[in-house]
Design a protein around this motif. Structure first.
Motif, PDB file in Angstrom:
ATOM      1  N   PHE A   1     -11.326  27.200 -58.961  1.00  0.00           N
ATOM      2  CA  PHE A   1     -11.194  28.586 -58.504  1.00  0.00           C
ATOM      3  C   PHE A   1     -10.929  29.426 -59.750  1.00  0.00           C
ATOM      4  CE2 PHE A   1     -10.162  26.156 -54.715  1.00  0.00           C
ATOM      5  CZ  PHE A   1     -10.691  26.894 -53.662  1.00  0.00           C
ATOM      6  N   ALA A   2     -11.896  29.499 -60.647  1.00  0.00           N
ATOM      7  CA  ALA A   2     -11.652  29.934 -62.025  1.00  0.00           C
ATOM      8  C   ALA A   2     -11.257  31.394 -62.147  1.00  0.00           C
ATOM      9  CB  ALA A   2     -12.883  29.646 -62.880  1.00  0.00           C
ATOM     10  N   GLY A   3     -11.787  32.274 -61.285  1.00  0.00           N
ATOM     11  CA  GLY A   3     -11.398  33.678 -61.340  1.00  0.00           C
ATOM     12  C   GLY A   3     -11.605  34.297 -62.703  1.00  0.00           C
ATOM     13  N   SER A   4     -10.534  34.834 -63.297  1.00  0.00           N
ATOM     14  CA  SER A   4     -10.650  35.554 -64.566  1.00  0.00           C
ATOM     15  C   SER A   4     -10.794  34.644 -65.770  1.00  0.00           C
ATOM     16  CB  SER A   4      -9.420  36.454 -64.772  1.00  0.00           C
ATOM     17  OG  SER A   4      -8.263  35.674 -65.010  1.00  0.00           O
ATOM     18  N   GLY A   5     -10.717  33.330 -65.579  1.00  0.00           N
ATOM     19  CA  GLY A   5     -10.901  32.405 -66.704  1.00  0.00           C
ATOM     20  C   GLY A   5      -9.641  32.105 -67.483  1.00  0.00           C
ATOM     21  N   THR A   6      -8.470  32.348 -66.879  1.00  0.00           N
ATOM     22  CA  THR A   6      -7.212  32.087 -67.583  1.00  0.00           C
ATOM     23  C   THR A   6      -7.097  30.636 -68.033  1.00  0.00           C
ATOM     24  OG1 THR A   6      -6.136  33.778 -66.222  1.00  0.00           O
ATOM     25  CG2 THR A   6      -4.704  32.308 -67.446  1.00  0.00           C
ATOM     26  N   THR A   7      -7.576  29.703 -67.209  1.00  0.00           N
ATOM     27  CA  THR A   7      -7.467  28.283 -67.562  1.00  0.00           C
ATOM     28  C   THR A   7      -8.269  27.970 -68.817  1.00  0.00           C
ATOM     29  OG1 THR A   7      -7.077  27.636 -65.273  1.00  0.00           O
ATOM     30  CG2 THR A   7      -7.869  25.927 -66.759  1.00  0.00           C
ATOM     31  N   GLY A   8      -9.505  28.485 -68.897  1.00  0.00           N
ATOM     32  CA  GLY A   8     -10.302  28.279 -70.100  1.00  0.00           C
ATOM     33  C   GLY A   8      -9.627  28.874 -71.325  1.00  0.00           C
ATOM     34  N   HIS A   9      -9.080  30.089 -71.178  1.00  0.00           N
ATOM     35  CA  HIS A   9      -8.357  30.757 -72.254  1.00  0.00           C
ATOM     36  C   HIS A   9      -7.176  29.895 -72.710  1.00  0.00           C
ATOM     37  CE1 HIS A   9      -6.360  34.816 -73.654  1.00  0.00           C
ATOM     38  NE2 HIS A   9      -6.225  33.840 -74.542  1.00  0.00           N
ATOM     39  N   ALA A  10      -6.399  29.363 -71.745  1.00  0.00           N
ATOM     40  CA  ALA A  10      -5.222  28.563 -72.081  1.00  0.00           C
ATOM     41  C   ALA A  10      -5.605  27.270 -72.791  1.00  0.00           C
ATOM     42  CB  ALA A  10      -4.428  28.257 -70.814  1.00  0.00           C
ATOM     43  N   VAL A  11      -6.713  26.646 -72.388  1.00  0.00           N
ATOM     44  CA  VAL A  11      -7.154  25.409 -73.039  1.00  0.00           C
ATOM     45  C   VAL A  11      -7.524  25.678 -74.491  1.00  0.00           C
ATOM     46  CG1 VAL A  11      -8.994  23.670 -73.095  1.00  0.00           C
ATOM     47  CG2 VAL A  11      -7.875  24.227 -70.928  1.00  0.00           C
ATOM     48  N   LEU A  12      -8.288  26.744 -74.739  1.00  0.00           N
ATOM     49  CA  LEU A  12      -8.658  27.079 -76.119  1.00  0.00           C
ATOM     50  C   LEU A  12      -7.424  27.400 -76.954  1.00  0.00           C
ATOM     51  CD1 LEU A  12     -11.873  29.287 -75.680  1.00  0.00           C
ATOM     52  CD2 LEU A  12     -11.705  26.822 -76.072  1.00  0.00           C
ATOM     53  N   LYS A  13      -6.452  28.080 -76.341  1.00  0.00           N
ATOM     54  CA  LYS A  13      -5.229  28.424 -77.070  1.00  0.00           C
ATOM     55  C   LYS A  13      -4.422  27.181 -77.401  1.00  0.00           C
ATOM     56  CE  LYS A  13      -1.679  32.009 -77.051  1.00  0.00           C
ATOM     57  NZ  LYS A  13      -1.102  33.152 -76.281  1.00  0.00           N
ATOM     58  N   ALA A  14      -4.326  26.262 -76.439  1.00  0.00           N
ATOM     59  CA  ALA A  14      -3.598  25.014 -76.685  1.00  0.00           C
ATOM     60  C   ALA A  14      -4.252  24.222 -77.808  1.00  0.00           C
ATOM     61  CB  ALA A  14      -3.540  24.181 -75.408  1.00  0.00           C
ATOM     62  N   ASN A  15      -5.585  24.177 -77.816  1.00  0.00           N
ATOM     63  CA  ASN A  15      -6.302  23.459 -78.874  1.00  0.00           C
ATOM     64  C   ASN A  15      -6.076  24.099 -80.231  1.00  0.00           C
ATOM     65  OD1 ASN A  15      -7.325  21.594 -77.087  1.00  0.00           O
ATOM     66  ND2 ASN A  15      -9.299  22.606 -76.847  1.00  0.00           N
ATOM     67  N   ALA A  16      -6.073  25.428 -80.259  1.00  0.00           N
ATOM     68  CA  ALA A  16      -5.873  26.138 -81.525  1.00  0.00           C
ATOM     69  C   ALA A  16      -4.473  25.893 -82.074  1.00  0.00           C
ATOM     70  CB  ALA A  16      -6.106  27.640 -81.322  1.00  0.00           C
ATOM     71  N   GLU A  17      -3.501  25.717 -81.195  1.00  0.00           N
ATOM     72  CA  GLU A  17      -2.117  25.546 -81.637  1.00  0.00           C
ATOM     73  C   GLU A  17      -1.807  24.138 -82.113  1.00  0.00           C
ATOM     74  OE1 GLU A  17       0.233  26.900 -78.366  1.00  0.00           O
ATOM     75  OE2 GLU A  17      -0.150  29.030 -78.763  1.00  0.00           O
ATOM     76  N   ASP A  18      -2.411  23.134 -81.473  1.00  0.00           N
ATOM     77  CA  ASP A  18      -2.074  21.761 -81.878  1.00  0.00           C
ATOM     78  C   ASP A  18      -3.249  20.978 -82.459  1.00  0.00           C
ATOM     79  OD1 ASP A  18      -3.634  20.991 -79.706  1.00  0.00           O
ATOM     80  OD2 ASP A  18      -1.964  20.274 -78.494  1.00  0.00           O
ATOM     81  N   GLY A  19      -4.396  21.658 -82.655  1.00  0.00           N
ATOM     82  CA  GLY A  19      -5.553  20.984 -83.235  1.00  0.00           C
ATOM     83  C   GLY A  19      -6.233  20.023 -82.290  1.00  0.00           C
ATOM     84  N   GLY A  20      -5.931  20.116 -80.999  1.00  0.00           N
ATOM     85  CA  GLY A  20      -6.506  19.209 -80.018  1.00  0.00           C
ATOM     86  C   GLY A  20      -7.922  19.573 -79.633  1.00  0.00           C
ATOM     87  N   ASN A  21      -8.522  18.740 -78.815  1.00  0.00           N
ATOM     88  CA  ASN A  21      -9.887  18.993 -78.342  1.00  0.00           C
ATOM     89  C   ASN A  21      -9.959  18.802 -76.826  1.00  0.00           C
ATOM     90  OD1 ASN A  21      -9.414  16.220 -78.628  1.00  0.00           O
ATOM     91  ND2 ASN A  21     -11.583  15.760 -78.908  1.00  0.00           N
TER      92      ASN A  21
END
Length: 540
Positions: free
Chosen positions: A348-368
């Motif tokens: 139920f993606a809506g505004s895409g907050t989940t995608g935004h949060a995943v990219l942010k988490a990856n940027a912060e810890d170098g994850g994929n």
């Protein structure tokens, strides 16, 4: 165990099994970055989309977050929050029948949710968990529904999110919270692998260094425990010479030998005067974080006003999406439930907050970490969900005219295509080998075809051997996979053809699709399935 019943239930409890498997058609113009990044945004009804995604990702998703309609009765919202949208009413008419026209909004909501939850369950790994946002309108029904679909023994927690920071005065009692209901496929396994919540500077403020300890900031943890244990009732002499015993009703938190060891290491604190009850010194550097609580305050995970301001900063207006969730809320879920490299699903993606949060988490810890987002509304999927993730990935200029650096990453945008099989059960002519391979592997194993194997099937080195599962090799013969489309080549079941299969010492399962010989022909030739050195599955 109490069970939930509603009008239309009998029509939907097995409906997810009847939903056809469909193709996913990439839309390059709406994609962002590398199409093989592993991130995916799908536009289409999420019931159909989940069934289409199942052969790819069944049993591989670590964390599911969904924010379904709250069923508030508000028809002005883009999702028609009383579950009265044309799409849902049409679906109810087709699946439930005439009863669907007279259902009240709670019946409709339950009919909509049941098959979607039934499919979502199949995506989770053994250590995976699902988080569902909801409010008081349906939280009671949701708990019973989740108990039925997932099993009551899989319940983990019902978290309370403080969505407002200012007083709400419109109701008899102000509404300032929502819920996050959590179920895990294996709660014990989930507890073993879940992460602690990182400590922030506000929480770290209690750690001081008044004695300039070279080991850094610390705090004293009282060295007592509730109860009576004979080996933890010894006398302690403080540096000032005081004789100390545990307070009434308590004992020391450790045995005497361990206390003496800590004292020798300089890790026992007796207060400024040297005569207070002992505390064990705990250094800030040793704190891994906190065990998550069910109380999620707005200052830790954000609030609705923050979420609207995030949308405004990205799009220049708060009207792009009416009810977004704050990125920090989804980040908290990712902090608890995921590690780098794992898959997150939001249908139920809506505004895409989940995608935004995943990219942010990856940027912060170098994850994929990788995300899969599904959005039903075509306008929202294209112009809000995908556009938001694209902007935060590549960078954008916010509403104040300030340049915001991109987080990196990308995604492939897809729409739902035709079913894999037509009304007669025949394979659609447009189905490619890799697509059918995913379906075959899922039917044989109940799991999604691992990404490494799926990508290998696209290469020139494509092989009829899809993989080995629980000791049995699974093969697919389809569209001349053995490099010969002639009548005597890869589309005919012959002994020479089968001898070309990659060897496997154990049991073999061969799926033959659109081959020139089928089960009836085998019977005519006098060949029994039991006489074959493998299990044969023949599809038209």
């Amino acid at each position: 165990m109490p069970t939930l019943n509603w009008i239309g239930k009998d029509a939907v409890v097995t409906h997810h099994k009847d939903v056809p498997f469909r193709l996913l058609e990439p839309v390059p113009a709406l994609s962002c970055g590398e199409p093989d990044s592993g991130n995916l945004i799908v536009q289409g009804d999420n019931l159909l989309a989940l069934k289409a995604l199942l052969p790819r990702y069944a049993g591989q998703v670590k964390c599911i977050y969904i924010d379904p309609p709250y069923n508030t009765g508000n028809e002005g919202w883009a999702y028609n929050d009383n579950v009265n949208s044309p799409e849902i009413r049409r679906w109810l008419g087709e699946v439930v029948g005439k009863e669907g026209e007279t259902l009240d909004r709670h019946d409709r909501w339950l009919c909509m949710m049941y098959p979607r939850l039934a499919l979502l369950k199949q995506f989770l790994r053994e250590d995976g968990a699902i988080f569902v946002s909801i409010d008081d309108n349906e939280v009671a029904n949701l708990r019973l529904l989740m108990d039925e679909v997932f099993g009551r023994h899989r319940f983990v927690a019902c978290n309370v999110w403080q969505k407002r920071y200012s007083r709400e005065n419109r109701g008899a009692i102000g509404d300032v919270h929502e819920y996050l209901v959590v179920y895990a496929m294996n709660p014990e396994c989930f507890q073993a692998v879940r992460n602690r919540v990182p400590i922030d500077e506000k929480q770290a403020a209690v750690y001081k260094n008044p004695n300039k300890d070279p080991r850094g900031r610390w705090r004293g943890i009282p060295m007592t425990a509730q109860g009576y244990r004979p080996n933890q009732m010894y006398e302690i002499e403080s540096p000032s010479g005081r004789k100390l015993k545990p307070p009434e009703g308590r004992c020391w938190s450790t045995v005497e030998s361990e206390f003496l060891k800590l004292k020798s290491e300089g890790r026992i604190y007796f207060g400024k005067s040297g005569g207070s009850q002992p505390s064990v010194i705990r250094y800030l550097s040793e704190v891994e974080g906190f065990v998550p609580w069910t109380w999620w305050p707005h200052d830790e995970v954000g609030h609705t006003d923050e979420a609207r301001k995030e949308v405004q900063a990205i799009f220049g207006t708060q009207t792009a999406f009416d009810t977004p969730k704050p990125t920090r809320l989804i980040q908290r879920i990712l902090q608890i439930a995921t590690k780098p490299g794992e898959i997150v699903l939001d249908s139920f993606a809506g505004s895409g907050t989940t995608g935004h949060a995943v990219l942010k988490a990856n940027a912060e810890d170098g994850g994929n970490r990788r995300f899969i987002l599904v959005e039903m509304d075509e306008n929202i999927a294209r112009n809000v969900t995908a556009e938001r993730v694209k902007r935060v990935a590549h960078g954008y200029t916010n509403a104040k005219g300030e340049k915001v650096e991109g987080l990196g990453g990308g995604f492939q945008f897809c729409k739902l295509g035709q079913p894999l099989f037509d009304a007669r059960g025949h394979i659609d002519p447009g189905v490619r080998f890799a697509e059918l391979a995913r379906f075959v592997w899922f039917m044989e194993t109940g799991m999604g075809l691992p990404v490494a194997r799926a990508s290998k099937q696209k290469a020139d080195t494509a092989s009829p051997l899809l993989g080995v599962h629980e000791g049995r090799a699974v093969y697919l013969l389809y569209n001349g996979i053995l490099k010969d489309r002639s009548i005597d080549g890869g589309n005919v079941l012959t002994t020479p053809l089968l001898q070309q299969l990659p060897p496997h010492p154990g049991r073999k399962v061969v799926y033959a699709a659109r081959c020139a010989i089928g089960a009836e022909r085998l019977r005519v030739l006098g060949i029994s399935f039991k006489q074959l050195p493998y299990d044969l599955r023949v599809a038209p």
